[in-house]
Design a protein around this motif. Structure first.
Motif, PDB file in Angstrom:
ATOM      1  N   PRO A  59       0.643  -1.240  -0.043  1.00 34.04           N
ATOM      2  CA  PRO A  59       0.020  -0.066   0.054  1.00 34.04           C
ATOM      3  C   PRO A  59       0.832   1.230  -0.064  1.00 34.04           C
ATOM      4  CG  PRO A  59       0.201  -1.030   2.422  1.00 34.04           C
ATOM      5  CD  PRO A  59       0.667  -1.852   1.288  1.00 34.04           C
ATOM      6  N   ALA A  60       0.305   2.170  -0.614  1.00 35.46           N
ATOM      7  CA  ALA A  60       0.983   3.598  -0.882  1.00 35.46           C
ATOM      8  C   ALA A  60       0.985   4.218   0.463  1.00 35.46           C
ATOM      9  CB  ALA A  60       0.381   4.334  -2.069  1.00 35.46           C
ATOM     10  N   ALA A  61       0.124   3.941   1.312  1.00 36.84           N
ATOM     11  CA  ALA A  61       0.040   4.866   2.452  1.00 36.84           C
ATOM     12  C   ALA A  61       0.888   4.697   3.468  1.00 36.84           C
ATOM     13  CB  ALA A  61      -1.436   4.663   3.507  1.00 36.84           C
ATOM     14  N   GLY A  62       1.733   3.535   3.289  1.00 40.88           N
ATOM     15  CA  GLY A  62       2.799   3.117   4.377  1.00 40.88           C
ATOM     16  C   GLY A  62       3.861   4.179   3.977  1.00 40.88           C
ATOM     17  N   LEU A  63       3.934   4.922   2.669  1.00 39.82           N
ATOM     18  CA  LEU A  63       5.036   5.612   2.257  1.00 39.82           C
ATOM     19  C   LEU A  63       4.910   7.154   2.838  1.00 39.82           C
ATOM     20  CD1 LEU A  63       5.621   4.544  -1.396  1.00 39.82           C
ATOM     21  CD2 LEU A  63       7.173   4.025   0.771  1.00 39.82           C
ATOM     22  N   LEU A  64       3.785   7.335   3.433  1.00 40.47           N
ATOM     23  CA  LEU A  64       3.471   8.887   3.660  1.00 40.47           C
ATOM     24  C   LEU A  64       4.533   9.313   4.777  1.00 40.47           C
ATOM     25  CD1 LEU A  64       1.744  11.335   3.431  1.00 40.47           C
ATOM     26  CD2 LEU A  64       0.095  10.519   5.025  1.00 40.47           C
ATOM     27  N   PRO A  65       4.648   8.561   5.793  1.00 43.22           N
ATOM     28  CA  PRO A  65       5.453   9.050   7.062  1.00 43.22           C
ATOM     29  C   PRO A  65       7.119   9.279   6.530  1.00 43.22           C
ATOM     30  CG  PRO A  65       4.330   7.172   7.842  1.00 43.22           C
ATOM     31  CD  PRO A  65       4.185   7.455   6.540  1.00 43.22           C
ATOM     32  N   ALA A  66       7.655   8.386   5.438  1.00 44.96           N
ATOM     33  CA  ALA A  66       8.878   8.559   5.107  1.00 44.96           C
ATOM     34  C   ALA A  66       8.837   9.824   4.172  1.00 44.96           C
ATOM     35  CB  ALA A  66       9.151   7.349   4.110  1.00 44.96           C
ATOM     36  N   LEU A  67       7.725  10.104   3.129  1.00 43.69           N
ATOM     37  CA  LEU A  67       7.794  11.502   2.355  1.00 43.69           C
ATOM     38  C   LEU A  67       7.782  12.583   3.279  1.00 43.69           C
ATOM     39  CD1 LEU A  67       4.774  10.083  -0.036  1.00 43.69           C
ATOM     40  CD2 LEU A  67       7.268  10.878  -0.889  1.00 43.69           C
ATOM     41  N   LEU A  68       7.093  12.484   4.377  1.00 39.19           N
ATOM     42  CA  LEU A  68       6.878  13.898   5.275  1.00 39.19           C
ATOM     43  C   LEU A  68       8.088  13.835   5.667  1.00 39.19           C
ATOM     44  CD1 LEU A  68       3.381  13.422   6.827  1.00 39.19           C
ATOM     45  CD2 LEU A  68       4.092  14.934   4.911  1.00 39.19           C
ATOM     46  N   LEU A  69       8.804  13.064   6.257  1.00 47.04           N
ATOM     47  CA  LEU A  69      10.149  13.091   7.021  1.00 47.04           C
ATOM     48  C   LEU A  69      11.209  13.373   5.921  1.00 47.04           C
ATOM     49  CD1 LEU A  69      11.883  12.896   9.356  1.00 47.04           C
ATOM     50  CD2 LEU A  69      12.337  10.670   8.962  1.00 47.04           C
ATOM     51  N   THR A  70      11.159  12.941   4.791  1.00 48.93           N
ATOM     52  CA  THR A  70      12.118  13.388   4.030  1.00 48.93           C
ATOM     53  C   THR A  70      12.312  14.529   3.611  1.00 48.93           C
ATOM     54  OG1 THR A  70      12.466  10.809   3.157  1.00 48.93           O
ATOM     55  CG2 THR A  70      13.015  12.844   1.692  1.00 48.93           C
ATOM     56  N   ALA A  71      10.923  15.064   3.145  1.00 48.26           N
ATOM     57  CA  ALA A  71      10.575  16.524   2.834  1.00 48.26           C
ATOM     58  C   ALA A  71      11.056  17.510   4.014  1.00 48.26           C
ATOM     59  CB  ALA A  71       9.119  16.904   2.601  1.00 48.26           C
ATOM     60  N   ALA A  72      10.984  17.109   5.141  1.00 47.86           N
ATOM     61  CA  ALA A  72      11.345  18.040   6.200  1.00 47.86           C
ATOM     62  C   ALA A  72      12.975  18.165   6.347  1.00 47.86           C
ATOM     63  CB  ALA A  72      10.635  17.736   7.602  1.00 47.86           C
ATOM     64  N   LEU A  73      13.611  16.937   6.242  1.00 49.15           N
ATOM     65  CA  LEU A  73      14.993  16.846   6.214  1.00 49.15           C
ATOM     66  C   LEU A  73      15.592  17.516   4.928  1.00 49.15           C
ATOM     67  CD1 LEU A  73      15.415  13.162   7.468  1.00 49.15           C
ATOM     68  CD2 LEU A  73      15.626  15.234   9.041  1.00 49.15           C
ATOM     69  N   THR A  74      15.089  17.464   3.952  1.00 44.10           N
ATOM     70  CA  THR A  74      15.681  18.111   2.649  1.00 44.10           C
ATOM     71  C   THR A  74      15.554  19.613   2.871  1.00 44.10           C
ATOM     72  OG1 THR A  74      14.784  16.286   1.400  1.00 44.10           O
ATOM     73  CG2 THR A  74      15.181  18.368   0.236  1.00 44.10           C
ATOM     74  N   VAL A  75      14.268  20.371   3.492  1.00 41.74           N
ATOM     75  CA  VAL A  75      14.276  21.557   3.760  1.00 41.74           C
ATOM     76  C   VAL A  75      15.336  22.047   4.862  1.00 41.74           C
ATOM     77  CG1 VAL A  75      12.890  23.422   4.670  1.00 41.74           C
ATOM     78  CG2 VAL A  75      12.017  21.962   3.062  1.00 41.74           C
ATOM     79  N   PHE A  76      15.655  21.263   5.976  1.00 35.80           N
ATOM     80  CA  PHE A  76      16.460  21.591   6.940  1.00 35.80           C
ATOM     81  C   PHE A  76      17.904  21.440   6.506  1.00 35.80           C
ATOM     82  CE2 PHE A  76      19.230  19.634   9.930  1.00 35.80           C
ATOM     83  CZ  PHE A  76      19.510  20.643  11.053  1.00 35.80           C
ATOM     84  N   ALA A  77      18.306  20.532   5.621  1.00 32.95           N
ATOM     85  CA  ALA A  77      19.416  20.234   5.196  1.00 32.95           C
ATOM     86  C   ALA A  77      19.730  21.403   4.346  1.00 32.95           C
ATOM     87  CB  ALA A  77      19.633  18.964   4.364  1.00 32.95           C
ATOM     88  N   LEU A  78      18.881  22.039   3.426  1.00 33.66           N
ATOM     89  CA  LEU A  78      19.360  22.917   2.466  1.00 33.66           C
ATOM     90  C   LEU A  78      19.598  24.366   3.469  1.00 33.66           C
ATOM     91  CD1 LEU A  78      17.009  22.292  -0.366  1.00 33.66           C
ATOM     92  CD2 LEU A  78      19.693  22.412  -0.457  1.00 33.66           C
ATOM     93  N   ILE A  79      18.527  24.574   4.388  1.00 28.68           N
ATOM     94  CA  ILE A  79      18.850  25.902   5.317  1.00 28.68           C
ATOM     95  C   ILE A  79      20.076  25.767   6.075  1.00 28.68           C
ATOM     96  CG2 ILE A  79      18.019  26.939   7.143  1.00 28.68           C
ATOM     97  CD1 ILE A  79      14.988  26.240   6.156  1.00 28.68           C
ATOM     98  N   ALA A  80      20.589  24.618   6.637  1.00 34.56           N
ATOM     99  CA  ALA A  80      21.611  24.549   7.362  1.00 34.56           C
ATOM    100  C   ALA A  80      22.979  24.697   6.404  1.00 34.56           C
ATOM    101  CB  ALA A  80      21.646  23.017   8.155  1.00 34.56           C
ATOM    102  N   ALA A  81      22.884  24.242   5.299  1.00 34.04           N
ATOM    103  CA  ALA A  81      23.812  24.114   4.306  1.00 34.04           C
ATOM    104  C   ALA A  81      24.138  25.813   4.009  1.00 34.04           C
ATOM    105  CB  ALA A  81      23.692  23.519   3.128  1.00 34.04           C
TER     106      ALA A  81
END
Length: 191
Positions: free
Chosen positions: A160-182
């Protein structure tokens, strides 16, 4: 089984493709590795974000285009040789892969802001991404960003695709954090 054809491509893309993306991203984002280039860029732009963000976007766009072309080719060949695959699963898996690549390039940007060399930035980023994969594999944690790298395989096998939602949300947040920190870390760096 048609899912096996795409699974083989997804595995190769997650390993070899990621290695290539990290090396290319490190070359583009570790501009402080070459002193002359660092001086030139830092004295001609208003802020380091004007250097990092375009390099990030171009690298991520190229990686996404490569993944899309590869996925479409694998999808076509699988359909011709092994049988049809669900279009929604393949396209959703492709989207997850693109989001993972955006995260991987952001990790490289962060590492390039922490260390000066291209090889060091690539090595640190690969070590972090590999560490995430090991943790995910050992613990079975499905919400880590590396889950998205092989989402196509899981989706075409009927998970099921619903199982990917936590990974998608965490990945998006970490991507933004990594760019801001960079950007913040690179702007504080002395030439």
């Amino acid at each position: 089984m048609p899912a096996d054809g795409v699974a083989q491509f997804a595995g190769n893309a997650a390993q070899i493709g990621l290695l290539v993306v990290v090396l290319v991203a490190a070359s583009a984002l570790a501009f402080d590795a070459r002193r002359e280039m660092a001086v030139f860029l830092r004295t001609r732009v208003r802020g380091v974000a004007s250097v990092i963000l375009p390099a990030y976007l171009v690298t991520t766009g190229a990686a996404a285009a490569g993944l899309a072309l590869g996925t479409l080719a694998a999808w076509y060949e699988t359909a011709v040789l092994l049988g049809e695959l669900p279009a929604g699963a393949v396209l959703l898996g492709l989207g997850c892969g693109v989001i993972f690549l955006a995260f991987a390039v952001a990790v490289v940007a962060l590492m390039a802001a922490l260390v000066r060399g291209v090889a060091a930035a690539a090595g640190c980023a690969l070590a972090l991404l590999l560490g995430l994969a090991v943790v995910g594999g050992l613990t079975g944690t499905a919400w880590l960003p590396v889950t998205l790298a092989t989402a196509t395989e899981a989706l075409v096998r009927g998970e099921p695709a619903a199982g990917l939602l936590p990974a998608l949300l965490l990945t998006a947040a970490l991507t933004v954090f990594a760019l801001i920190a960079a950007v913040r870390l690179a702007s504080r760096r002395e030439i």
